[in-house]
Motif scaffolding. Structure first.
Motif, mmCIF file in Angstrom:
data_model
loop_
_atom_site.group_PDB
_atom_site.id
_atom_site.type_symbol
_atom_site.label_atom_id
_atom_site.label_comp_id
_atom_site.label_asym_id
_atom_site.label_seq_id
_atom_site.Cartn_x
_atom_site.Cartn_y
_atom_site.Cartn_z
ATOM 1 N N TYR A 62 0.850 -1.185 0.000
ATOM 2 C CA TYR A 62 0.000 0.000 0.000
ATOM 3 C C TYR A 62 0.885 1.235 0.000
ATOM 4 O O TYR A 62 1.995 1.224 0.534
ATOM 5 N N SER A 63 0.383 2.318 -0.564
ATOM 6 C CA SER A 63 1.133 3.560 -0.624
ATOM 7 C C SER A 63 0.252 4.713 -0.170
ATOM 8 O O SER A 63 -0.964 4.718 -0.446
ATOM 9 N N GLN A 64 0.855 5.681 0.534
ATOM 10 C CA GLN A 64 0.072 6.833 0.957
ATOM 11 C C GLN A 64 0.976 8.051 1.161
ATOM 12 O O GLN A 64 2.196 7.933 1.295
ATOM 13 N N LYS A 65 0.352 9.218 1.188
ATOM 14 C CA LYS A 65 1.055 10.468 1.486
ATOM 15 C C LYS A 65 1.122 10.650 3.000
ATOM 16 O O LYS A 65 0.099 10.528 3.683
ATOM 17 N N THR A 75 5.719 10.424 -0.119
ATOM 18 C CA THR A 75 4.977 9.201 -0.406
ATOM 19 C C THR A 75 5.717 8.019 0.208
ATOM 20 O O THR A 75 6.907 7.852 0.002
ATOM 21 N N ALA A 76 5.001 7.227 0.983
ATOM 22 C CA ALA A 76 5.614 6.089 1.670
ATOM 23 C C ALA A 76 4.740 4.855 1.485
ATOM 24 O O ALA A 76 3.546 4.959 1.201
ATOM 25 N N CYS A 77 5.346 3.680 1.646
ATOM 26 C CA CYS A 77 4.569 2.452 1.499
ATOM 27 C C CYS A 77 4.654 1.596 2.759
ATOM 28 O O CYS A 77 5.552 1.756 3.588
ATOM 29 N N GLU A 93 10.717 4.640 5.541
ATOM 30 C CA GLU A 93 9.839 5.061 4.451
ATOM 31 C C GLU A 93 9.312 6.474 4.680
ATOM 32 O O GLU A 93 9.122 7.235 3.735
#
Length: 380
Positions: A62-65, A75-77, A93
């Motif tokens: 999953y990735s999110q700000k 942006t990190a996962c 991350e």
């Protein structure tokens, strides 16, 4: 059936662990395509932890700000493992050294807030277990930023909330856990930690790791004093003594924060990864294990992947070979730690750019030669 285990770490800045394992597999099958190969790409809890565990368990990324170490959005996962119950997070991350330019590194102001946001996102999926890797951070805030993102409040003596950064801990007067995300009460948190440093003092977070995070000589004493005061408040407000727990000084005191605020358990990164993957059970009937890392040196004995793999294989009397990008010194002592032999993939004098460009080919060739030699010996 003859069985080959391929269990490498990543080759840092070159290949992910799963790509290393795939190149090794090609080398095995060049010798005999009927050999059973089991790929178990690993991590010692630092770079590559998420992808190794997600890949090995058929999980999902999953990735999110989130908030970066300097307060800017990045942006990190994070990953959800194949059991749909265990989330895995690398604090780097969201709070890693790689997110800050060298001239802007400053552990007095960097924050772990984004790591807390990753944890919150993982909690919202309904996971019941959490694995956190805490290597490579640019922070020295004791995990306070992370805790703030999860609803824990920190106040100075005037009742004002603390701002971001390690220097803010000097102002800490009160910790309020009442707003903590309730999901944290029912979750099992294990922390992959590859150092045993205490929180404060000559071997503590600030003194040992502060300089690599941009801490100037004048900053180090301030940061150490800040973490010391932080601990005093934890002891007073939460009745917990975390300063001398091995690993409490990891990642700028993140180890201490995870223990104090969330009751987390700190474990050797490679041991934790192998436990999650049921590693020992998967290798116990193998003929041979091949592991590796980018740079194989004396530091490998301190919780790195090849050493962890060799310890498990030695219990079952399985020969273990290391394939490395770079071998820096005479490492014959490793033969006493379960490593049968070690080999560099570099065939001769080539420059670093060539080695990086040809890494997969060179890994395949070296693995092929190891397998040919090993099975020729078995047939005699």
């Amino acid at each position: 059936m003859e069985k080959v285990i391929l269990a490498p770490d990543s080759y840092k800045n070159c290949l992910e662990a799963k790509d290393v394992a795939t190149a090794m597999e090609r080398g095995v099958h060049r010798y005999n395509k009927n050999l059973e190969t089991i790929k178990l790409p690993l991590s010692d809890g630092g770079e590559g932890l998420i992808k190794s565990l997600v890949y090995a368990t058929d999980g999902e990324l999953y990735s999110q700000k989130v908030t970066g170490p300097l307060g800017y959005e990045v942006t990190a996962c994070w990953g959800l493992l194949g059991d749909n119950e265990t989330a895995v997070i690398e604090m780097a991350e969201a709070a890693g050294l790689q997110l800050v330019t060298k001239e802007n590194l400053d552990p007095k102001i960097t924050t772990t807030y984004g790591t807390g946001e990753l944890i919150k996102d993982a909690l919202n999926t309904g996971c019941s277990k959490l694995i956190i890797g805490i290597g490579g951070s640019a922070t020295n805030d004791g995990g306070v930023g992370m805790a703030q993102a999860l609803g824990i409040e920190f106040f100075d003596d005037k009742g004002k909330p603390l701002k971001y950064g390690g220097q803010e801990l000097l102002k800490l007067s009160e910790i309020d856990l009442s707003g903590m995300d309730p999901k944290l009460h029912d979750i099992d948190i294990r922390v992959a930690c590859d150092v045993t440093n205490p929180l404060i003092g000559p071997q503590g977070a600030s003194q040992i790791f502060g300089p690599q995070k941009g801490g100037q000589s004048k900053d180090i004493e301030l940061l150490d004093n800040a973490l010391s005061h932080f601990h005093d408040i934890i002891e007073k407000e939460l009745n917990k003594d975390v300063k001398d727990i091995p690993g409490s000084g990891a990642a700028g005191g993140m180890g201490a924060g995870l223990i104090a605020f969330m009751g987390a358990e700190l474990k050797s990164g490679i041991d934790l990864v192998m436990e999650v993957l049921n590693f020992e059970n998967q290798i116990k009937d193998a003929d041979i294990v091949i592991t590796g890392e980018g740079s194989f040196d004396s530091q490998t004995l301190f919780g790195k992947v090849p050493h962890g793999v060799a310890k498990k294989a030695k219990k079952h009397k399985i020969p273990t070979f290391v394939v490395a990008g770079n071998i820096k010194e005479d490492l014959q002592e490793f033969h006493h730690h379960g490593i049968t032999g070690y080999f560099s993939i570099i065939p001769g004098p080539i420059d670093e750019d060539q080695a990086f460009d040809r890494a997969e080919e060179l890994l395949e060739n070296t693995t092929h030669q190891i397998i040919r030699t090993f099975y020729a010996g078995k047939k005699r």
